[in-house]
Scaffold this motif. Structure first.
Motif, short mmCIF file in Angstrom:
data_model
loop_
_atom_site.label_atom_id
_atom_site.label_comp_id
_atom_site.label_asym_id
_atom_site.label_seq_id
_atom_site.Cartn_x
_atom_site.Cartn_y
_atom_site.Cartn_z
N ARG A 325 61.86 -30.51 -81.05
CA ARG A 325 62.50 -30.05 -79.82
C ARG A 325 61.55 -30.05 -78.64
O ARG A 325 61.89 -30.51 -77.56
N HIS A 326 60.36 -29.50 -78.82
CA HIS A 326 59.42 -29.40 -77.70
C HIS A 326 58.06 -29.00 -78.27
O HIS A 326 57.94 -28.65 -79.44
N GLY A 327 57.06 -29.02 -77.39
CA GLY A 327 55.71 -28.66 -77.81
C GLY A 327 55.19 -27.46 -77.06
O GLY A 327 54.04 -27.45 -76.61
N LEU A 328 56.00 -26.43 -76.95
CA LEU A 328 55.65 -25.26 -76.15
C LEU A 328 54.31 -24.65 -76.55
O LEU A 328 53.59 -24.12 -75.69
N ASP A 329 53.94 -24.74 -77.81
CA ASP A 329 52.70 -24.12 -78.28
C ASP A 329 51.48 -25.03 -78.10
O ASP A 329 50.38 -24.66 -78.53
N HIS A 330 51.65 -26.18 -77.45
CA HIS A 330 50.57 -27.18 -77.45
C HIS A 330 50.08 -27.57 -76.06
O HIS A 330 49.41 -28.59 -75.92
N TYR A 331 50.36 -26.78 -75.04
CA TYR A 331 49.92 -27.15 -73.69
C TYR A 331 48.40 -27.19 -73.57
O TYR A 331 47.82 -28.15 -73.08
N ASP A 332 47.74 -26.14 -74.00
CA ASP A 332 46.28 -26.10 -73.86
C ASP A 332 45.62 -27.19 -74.70
O ASP A 332 44.66 -27.84 -74.26
N ARG A 333 46.13 -27.40 -75.88
CA ARG A 333 45.57 -28.45 -76.74
C ARG A 333 45.77 -29.83 -76.10
O ARG A 333 44.87 -30.67 -76.13
N THR A 334 46.95 -30.06 -75.53
CA THR A 334 47.23 -31.35 -74.90
C THR A 334 46.33 -31.58 -73.70
O THR A 334 45.84 -32.70 -73.48
N LEU A 335 46.07 -30.54 -72.92
CA LEU A 335 45.16 -30.68 -71.79
C LEU A 335 43.75 -31.03 -72.26
O LEU A 335 43.02 -31.79 -71.60
N ARG A 336 43.35 -30.51 -73.41
CA ARG A 336 42.04 -30.88 -73.96
C ARG A 336 42.03 -32.35 -74.39
O ARG A 336 41.02 -33.05 -74.23
N SER A 339 41.62 -34.26 -71.29
CA SER A 339 40.25 -34.11 -70.81
C SER A 339 39.29 -35.00 -71.60
O SER A 339 38.35 -35.58 -71.05
N GLY A 340 39.53 -35.12 -72.90
CA GLY A 340 38.65 -35.90 -73.76
C GLY A 340 38.97 -37.38 -73.80
O GLY A 340 38.28 -38.14 -74.49
N GLY A 341 40.01 -37.81 -73.09
CA GLY A 341 40.34 -39.22 -73.05
C GLY A 341 41.15 -39.71 -74.23
O GLY A 341 41.42 -40.91 -74.34
N VAL A 342 41.56 -38.83 -75.14
CA VAL A 342 42.42 -39.23 -76.24
C VAL A 342 43.77 -39.67 -75.71
O VAL A 342 44.37 -40.65 -76.18
N LEU A 343 44.28 -38.96 -74.72
CA LEU A 343 45.49 -39.35 -74.01
C LEU A 343 45.11 -39.72 -72.58
O LEU A 343 44.26 -39.07 -71.97
N THR A 344 45.75 -40.75 -72.07
CA THR A 344 45.48 -41.16 -70.69
C THR A 344 46.79 -41.49 -69.99
O THR A 344 47.70 -42.08 -70.59
N ALA A 345 46.87 -41.09 -68.73
CA ALA A 345 48.12 -41.24 -67.99
C ALA A 345 48.20 -42.52 -67.17
O ALA A 345 49.28 -43.04 -66.90
N GLU A 346 47.07 -43.04 -66.72
CA GLU A 346 47.07 -44.10 -65.72
C GLU A 346 47.92 -45.32 -66.08
O GLU A 346 48.64 -45.84 -65.23
#
Length: 408
Positions: A325-336, A339-346
Motif C-alpha cells: 500500500r505505501h511505505g509510511l515507515d520508510h521515509y528516513d531510510r529512503t532519504l538515506r 543521500s548514499g546514491g543508491v537511489l537517484t532522481a536525475e
C-alpha cells in the motif's frame, strides 16, 4: 487525455476558496499581503472540476497548532493519481473521500517556515519532505504498528487534507522528515514514490541471489530497478515504452524487454517480480514470469480486474502475492538511500515548470510521453530555470498575486 484541461476565472476561484475555508483556514501569521476579503491568501494550483485547473488565490493555512509545522513548499511532483483527480476518475472522488475544488500535491518537499510551541524536531529553515499519509496514532491499526492502515487516515493532496501544490502547507511534526544536506530538492521530492518501492522490496524480502523482474518503466518502476540492482543478483525491466526501457538500463537493469520479449524469454525464470505499472495485464504477466515458489510484489494500482488471473496458479506453483500500500515507515531510510546514491532522481525528471504552467504539466503527463516520467512544479521564487532530459525550460517564479492558469 479524456477531456480538455480548462482554466477557471479568478472570480470563480475566489468563490470556491470561500467554500474550502474549513480545509485551509485563513491566517495572519507570515501573511501574504494579498487578501480575499479580509483573509490573507497564497497561490495554489487547484482542480475546480473535472478537466478544469487554475492557479488561484486560496486562504493561507492557519498558524500551526502546538505539534504542527508550517512548510514553505519548494518542489511538487506530479503523478498518475493527480491526473485521475483532474479527470474526475480517481477512486477518492468516486467514494466521496475527495471533492472539488481541491488542491493536489502529495509528492513534495519544502522549508520549515513556522513551528508550533511543542515541536522539538524542527526549526525554521530546515528542509523537509512531507509524508503523504497522516495517521491518527490512536486507532487499533496505529497501536499495533500498522500505520498505513490507520482507521482515520488522511492523505495530503488526495483526501482529507489540502495538498502541497501551494505556497504553504501545514502538517503534524510526526508527518515530516528532515532532508540530509547531501540530498538536493530535485532528489528529495521523489522520496514519496520511493518509500513505497523500499517497503515493497522489504516486504518481498528481496535479497542477494534473487533474479528480479520489474514490470513498468515509470517512476515507481525505475526506482525499483535501481534498488533491486543493489539488493538482488540481477534485475530485468519490462515495459512498453522503448525510451523507458533505455532509461531502465541506465538505472541498472541487466536487460530491458518488451512484454512480448519477456514472455518469450523469461517465463518461470524469476524469483521475484515487481508489478509497478498499474496495468491489469501486467499482474498476470508477473505471475507467469515467476519460478515455482516465487513472489510477486504488487505496487501498481490497476484500475480494473485482471481478466487472465487464475487463482489456482498460486496454490499449484506455491506463489506469494504481496500487496504494497505505501511505505509510511520508510521515509528516513529512503532519504538515506538517496543521500548514499543508491537511489537517484536525475534520470527520472522530464521537466521542472513554474506553477503557472500547471495545465501544460498535466498535458505532458497525459499525452503518452516517453522517456523520463516525472514532471515537477517549482513553487520557489529564486534561481535559474531547470529542466531534465526531454523537457522544456520555462520561466521560473510565482505569478502576480491574482492569476489564472495558462490557457489549455
Amino acid at each position: 487525455m479524456t477531456g480538455p484541461v480548462t482554466t477557471g476565472r479568478t472570480e470563480a476561484a475566489d468563490a470556491a476558496a470561500d467554500r474550502s475555508r474549513a480545509e485551509a483556514p485563513a491566517t495572519t501569521a507570515g501573511a501574504d499581503r494579498t487578501t480575499v476579503g479580509a483573509r490573507p491568501t497564497m497561490a495554489a494550483l487547484r482542480f475546480e472540476a473535472p478537466h478544469r485547473i487554475a492557479l488561484a488565490r486560496v486562504p493561507r493555512p492557519a498558524p500551526p497548532g502546538p505539534d504542527a509545522v508550517t512548510v514553505r513548499t519548494s518542489l511538487v511532483g506530479l503523478c498518475g493519481t493527480d491526473l485521475e483527480l483532474l479527470h474526475g476518475t480517481a477512486a477518492y472522488l468516486r467514494d466521496g473521500r475527495a471533492r472539488y475544488p481541491l488542491v493536489p500535491g502529495h509528492e513534495w518537499c519544502g522549508t520549515v517556515d513556522e513551528v508550533g510551541r511543542e515541536v522539538t524536531e524542527f526549526t525554521p529553515g530546515d528542509r523537509v519532505v512531507g509524508h503523504t499519509m497522516v495517521h491518527c496514532g490512536r486507532c487499533r491499526m496505529c497501536r499495533c504498528g500498522r500505520r498505513p492502515l490507520c482507521e482515520r487516515l488522511t492523505e495530503v493532496g488526495l483526501y482529507g487534507r489540502p495538498g502541497a501544490a501551494a505556497e504553504y502547507v501545514v502538517l503534524p511534526e510526526r508527518s515530516l522528515s528532515r532532508i540530509p544536506d547531501q540530498v538536493p530538492d530535485r532528489s528529495a521530492v521523489l522520496t514519496e514514490p520511493a518509500v513505497t518501492v523500499v517497503a515493497g522490496l522489504e516486504l518481498a524480502r528481496c535479497r542477494l541471489g534473487d533474479r528480479v523482474a520489474v514490470l513498468g518503466t515509470g517512476t515507481i518502476g525505475l526506482l525499483a530497478v535501481q534498488l533491486a540492482a543493489r539488493l538482488g543478483e540481477s534485475v530485468d525491466a519490462v515495459g512498453i515504452d522503448p525510451a523507458g526501457r533505455r532509461l531502465a538500463m541506465r538505472c541498472g537493469a541487466r536487460r530491458a524487454l518488451s512484454p512480448e520479449q519477456a514472455r518469450a524469454a523469461g517465463v518461470a525464470r524469476y524469483s521475484l517480480a515487481v508489478e509497478a505499472s498499474g496495468a491489469a495485464e501486467a499482474f498476470a504477466l508477473g505471475l507467469d514470469l515467476l519460478e515455482p515458489g516465487g513472489r510477486l510484489a504488487v505496487i501498481g494500482v490497476a484500475g480494473r480486474p485482471c481478466p487472465d488471473f487464475d487463482p489456482g496458479r498460486l496454490a499449484l506453483r506455491g506463489l506469494a502475492v504481496i500487496g504494497v500500500r505505501h511505505g509510511l515507515d520508510h521515509y528516513d531510510r529512503t532519504l538515506r538511500l538517496l543521500s548514499g546514491g543508491v537511489l537517484t532522481a536525475e534520470p527520472l525528471i522530464a521537466a521542472v515548470l513554474p506553477p503557472s504552467a500547471g495545465p501544460e504539466a498535466f498535458r505532458m503527463l497525459a499525452g503518452g510521453r516517453s522517456g523520463p516520467p516525472k514532471v515537477l512544479l517549482d513553487f520557489g521564487r529564486t534561481g535559474p530555470p531547470a529542466v531534465g532530459r526531454g523537457g522544456t525550460a520555462k520561466p521560473r517564479g510565482l505569478p502576480a498575486p491574482v492569476t489564472e492558469g495558462d490557457p489549455a
